[in-house]
Design a protein around this motif. Sequence first.
Motif, PDB file in Angstrom:
ATOM      1  N   UNK A   8      -0.892  13.045  10.848  1.00 28.24           N
ATOM      2  CA  UNK A   8      -0.418  13.397   9.518  1.00 28.24           C
ATOM      3  C   UNK A   8       1.085  13.218   9.446  1.00 28.24           C
ATOM      4  N   UNK A   9       1.560  12.664   8.335  1.00 21.66           N
ATOM      5  CA  UNK A   9       2.998  12.498   8.176  1.00 21.66           C
ATOM      6  C   UNK A   9       3.602  13.679   7.433  1.00 21.66           C
ATOM      7  N   UNK A  10       2.968  14.841   7.545  1.00 19.35           N
ATOM      8  CA  UNK A  10       3.488  16.039   6.916  1.00 19.35           C
ATOM      9  C   UNK A  10       4.222  16.929   7.912  1.00 19.35           C
ATOM     10  N   UNK A  11       4.551  16.400   9.089  1.00 15.78           N
ATOM     11  CA  UNK A  11       5.180  17.216  10.117  1.00 15.78           C
ATOM     12  C   UNK A  11       6.583  17.627   9.748  1.00 15.78           C
ATOM     13  N   UNK A  12       7.182  16.972   8.745  1.00 13.95           N
ATOM     14  CA  UNK A  12       8.523  17.349   8.323  1.00 13.95           C
ATOM     15  C   UNK A  12       8.493  18.362   7.186  1.00 13.95           C
ATOM     16  N   UNK A  13       7.309  18.888   6.881  1.00 17.07           N
ATOM     17  CA  UNK A  13       7.214  19.782   5.729  1.00 17.07           C
ATOM     18  C   UNK A  13       8.145  20.983   5.865  1.00 17.07           C
ATOM     19  N   UNK A  46      15.971   1.416  -0.713  1.00 23.43           N
ATOM     20  CA  UNK A  46      15.463   0.078  -0.436  1.00 23.43           C
ATOM     21  C   UNK A  46      14.242  -0.235  -1.284  1.00 23.43           C
ATOM     22  N   UNK A  47      13.419   0.779  -1.564  1.00 28.27           N
ATOM     23  CA  UNK A  47      12.205   0.564  -2.359  1.00 28.27           C
ATOM     24  C   UNK A  47      12.536   0.101  -3.769  1.00 28.27           C
ATOM     25  N   UNK A 170      -3.270   4.060   0.962  1.00 26.83           N
ATOM     26  CA  UNK A 170      -1.946   4.331   1.517  1.00 26.83           C
ATOM     27  C   UNK A 170      -1.562   3.340   2.605  1.00 26.83           C
ATOM     28  N   UNK A 171      -2.534   2.641   3.180  1.00 24.06           N
ATOM     29  CA  UNK A 171      -2.240   1.629   4.183  1.00 24.06           C
ATOM     30  C   UNK A 171      -2.022   2.212   5.567  1.00 24.06           C
ATOM     31  N   UNK A 181       5.300   4.869   0.645  1.00 26.23           N
ATOM     32  CA  UNK A 181       4.715   6.098   0.095  1.00 26.23           C
ATOM     33  C   UNK A 181       5.359   7.336   0.742  1.00 26.23           C
ATOM     34  N   UNK A 182       5.575   7.263   2.036  1.00 29.93           N
ATOM     35  CA  UNK A 182       6.193   8.385   2.738  1.00 29.93           C
ATOM     36  C   UNK A 182       7.613   8.619   2.220  1.00 29.93           C
ATOM     37  N   UNK A 183       8.403   7.560   2.086  1.00 31.91           N
ATOM     38  CA  UNK A 183       9.775   7.706   1.616  1.00 31.91           C
ATOM     39  C   UNK A 183       9.809   8.224   0.171  1.00 31.91           C
ATOM     40  N   UNK A 184       8.843   7.814  -0.624  1.00 28.86           N
ATOM     41  CA  UNK A 184       8.778   8.331  -1.987  1.00 28.86           C
ATOM     42  C   UNK A 184       8.479   9.825  -1.977  1.00 28.86           C
TER      43      UNK A 184
END
Length: 327
Positions: A8-13, A46-47, A170-171, A181-184
């Motif tokens: 999960x990329x929510x570890x920075x929550x 960058x996006x 999400x890819x 998506x993560x950076x957004x």
Amino acid sequence: SFEPVPARDSTLHAAMVTASGEAPPLAPTILPRLRAGDRLDVFHRLADEKNGWFLTHCALAGISRPRIGRTEGWAEATATEDWDPADFSEGAPATWVAVRWAPGHWYDRYGSRLDSSNDQLMTQRVPPALVRRAGERSQAERCPQLSLVHVRWGEPVPPCCEGPGGWGAIGAPPSDVHIGRWERHVFESLGPTYEVLSVFVNSSDDLAKLQPQLLRPLFEGRSLAALYFLWPTAREDGHGLEAFVEAEKLLALMARMEAGGLSTSFPHPSHLYRLLASKAWLAQACLCPQLKVPLTTRVARQEAPPLGGSKMEVPSSIGGERSEGCS
């Protein structure tokens, strides 16, 4: 062998919530009337960059490999037109603030340098919420809450959304779609109070060139975190596929960065990722019947049969019937 392990990329929550436990909203900013020639600070993403340019701290960082640059963060610019907030409409980009980026070390992920004399490449329209008069940024914007380093593949990576094993809309994590998506998500959670330093690698050897003591001075945030959007593999130099790198070189980089104060927030801390990605946990967990893990053993690589050869016959080491095959 090492295989990708999703996480999960929510570890920075925890780094993106207020004391009340809620993500801080992006507060609306009332930008005063601007005149052409006004000096500005603009949050560059960058996006949103149509030509894929980002700012590097020196020319060498944009030319050599791996290429390192700030892909999200504040940059200097100048207003190219008068702007009146009364004419602004969020859904009409033509009413946004027209800016010209200040000359600097602008590069893309391929090592090409931006021609600062080309107005078409240097100008852009930006939502007023991302624009401040020079020197008028808030304390949270001058000292970012969070600094992220994204270690990613230098070439575009397809998202692998369709078919068996697809990752959905999400890819896959190394893909530009997933990272975007993560950076957004970070932007929507924190607003322009963070920065992203992206490291674009093109081979496993590029990983050995990264040293935390050289990266650390580039960060301005109060909290630091490193994210690695790459696939580890036991094959030498990733067997030629996008985003695949040698596992030992990736894990060595993660351990170096952690020792230098850049903790891993994705996919996992290096010691845990080594255990999960190598599947070494299977041979340990199978000794506990309650976990119901199939009997598993580990063998030296030179003892494994060649591709297409006969299977190894491995007796069970903890009782039960003898089984064929190699895990």
